[in-house]
Design an enzyme around this catalytic site. Sequence first.
Site, mmCIF file in Angstrom:
data_model
loop_
_atom_site.group_PDB
_atom_site.id
_atom_site.type_symbol
_atom_site.label_atom_id
_atom_site.label_comp_id
_atom_site.label_asym_id
_atom_site.label_seq_id
_atom_site.Cartn_x
_atom_site.Cartn_y
_atom_site.Cartn_z
ATOM 1 N N HIS B 364 0.714 -3.884 0.189
ATOM 2 C CA HIS B 364 1.284 -3.402 -1.070
ATOM 3 C C HIS B 364 2.432 -2.414 -0.858
ATOM 4 O O HIS B 364 3.343 -2.330 -1.680
ATOM 5 C CB HIS B 364 0.197 -2.774 -1.942
ATOM 6 C CG HIS B 364 -0.647 -3.805 -2.609
ATOM 7 N ND1 HIS B 364 -1.762 -4.340 -1.994
ATOM 8 C CD2 HIS B 364 -0.534 -4.433 -3.801
ATOM 9 C CE1 HIS B 364 -2.300 -5.246 -2.798
ATOM 10 N NE2 HIS B 364 -1.565 -5.327 -3.901
ATOM 11 N N GLU B 394 5.387 -7.600 -11.074
ATOM 12 C CA GLU B 394 6.669 -8.052 -10.517
ATOM 13 C C GLU B 394 7.534 -8.664 -11.617
ATOM 14 O O GLU B 394 8.384 -9.511 -11.371
ATOM 15 C CB GLU B 394 6.444 -9.058 -9.381
ATOM 16 C CG GLU B 394 5.860 -10.407 -9.781
ATOM 17 C CD GLU B 394 4.335 -10.450 -9.767
ATOM 18 O OE1 GLU B 394 3.699 -9.379 -9.918
ATOM 19 O OE2 GLU B 394 3.780 -11.551 -9.620
#
Lengths: 115, 470
Positions: B364, B394
């Site tokens: 991440h 995203e």
Amino acid sequence: MGEVTKDVIVRYETLLKEMWSESAKYLGILSTNLLVERVIWELSQEYPAIQLLKYGPEGISCTQILTSVEKGFNDLEEMFMKFITRYVSILAKLLGHERAEEIRKKIITEFGGAF
Amino acid sequence: MANNLLLTLSVRYWQEFQDTLSKVMDANIYIFDAQGNPFSQFSLPIELCQAINKGKAVINSTCLDFYRTTFNQLKDKELLTCPRGIKLCVYRLGNYMQHLGYMIVTLGPETTPFDREKEMILNAKAYNAYRTVNEVLSALLEKNLLGLQRLELNSIYEISRLMTSITELDKVLDLITNSLVIIYQADLCFVGLRIGDKIRIAQAKGESGHLLGGKEWALLHPVIERVFSQIEPSMLTADELRTLTGVSPLEVSSHSEIILYPLWTALGIVGLLGIVVPMSLGENGKRNLQIYANFAAVALANATLVSRLEEEAKTDFLTGFLNKRALGFTLVEELQRAATYGYPVSIMFIDLDDFKYYNDTFGHLAGDVVLQKVAEIIKSCIRVTDIACRYGGEEFVIILPGTDNDNALKVAKRILNSLENHPFPHRQITASIGVATLREDDTIDSLLRRSDEACYMAKKLGKNRVYNAT
């Protein structure tokens, strides 16, 4: 003298109300009233009648000058003119010359060159 | 607060008083202000003086030069002969705290011959006139001071109310600067706020105040360092003030009083308050202004904190874009503006392709680095007037005010190409972009939905492409 003087006061009251509300748009009510208070204070020695000009959150009013007109104030027109001149000169410092001039022109247009 | 009393006096009323006094004293009296400019006119008709000055006011340049030279050298009182041969007595008016001006006394029209006896008479009359005039002026000064202090106190009261009533930074800044210009007749008044190791001018009022707005001064600048090295205000010279960025083009008279107040709270430096006034505020004025500055510091600290919290509440921490919560409010505003002015609005829905796989494979933290870079690329492809928002993990939504469908598609393709060509770590990053342009029957939800559906179609058709909503 009475009627003529009353006309003068009423004409200037309209003018002052317009000036007050235009200033309040840019400065806010608090600063506008502080400006009015300052100019009244400056002129009060020369023109005691100016202290009868009332102002507050609702705007500015000449009612007390109008009701006291029988006291025979001298130079009322001169007093109002000095008030406006002084007011606009301080306003120019606060808003810049361009915007103060805009307000002055708007008032001149609306009052047919009275100021 | 000290003030030039003569400026607030009515010349006409003063003249009446002066003429009466003059008659009683049988002496000619006239007054100059503290700057050496004529204030009142001759009270008695001195023929010679009136002929030279073409009237009752001193305007002749030789006379004016004589008086100004005399005033510059005068201590308290002097007996002199003017260039025209008239004997006169000059007194400095005011007290040790306040210089108000100068009074001239001459005898009546019959002044010759001027012997010892006449000199004694002039001295005695001038002294009596001086005492009377000075007492009257002192009384008026006291009245003036009380009036002005009432104005000052009113304003201080209003500022103190700010702490509980106004939290909008702009309004607080306006009120502080407006009040000071009005009360103190300031030529310039400015408030700088501390931003890291700098002071940024957040508001400046005065005839040329607009030139100062946004200027930044380092805390390590010698003048600023001096201001914050003490609790008391710093008095600056015009030359010292001019060393600060943005001040040099401003007209600051060398006679002005320039005071900079450091604004502190228990949490540290908030900023500074600067004021340039044409005449000295005096010790009382400075003390009152210090109280004002203390209130202003607390009000500004509160407003700055609220402003920062508001900013943080609508900003995505990772990318600096607006967050999803702020998107709704912004879209409402933009759509209202578009309806009012009749210009087009387009929006883009951007979804990075296979980003979950990137996160799962490279972690991440690596994913966050990519998101930050993507945000930078998006920002470089849009105008400053366009609004970027991080919608979800995203997903990004970009509002393009004033942009029609053709141009929105061009922007989308530019973003697509920039992403595709950027050397991201580990692997290439691409995106699917849906574009929708506002229709008359659109609501905020329908516009967003159409762009989202277009983005879904771009994915469905093979990703790394732009799809235009119907």
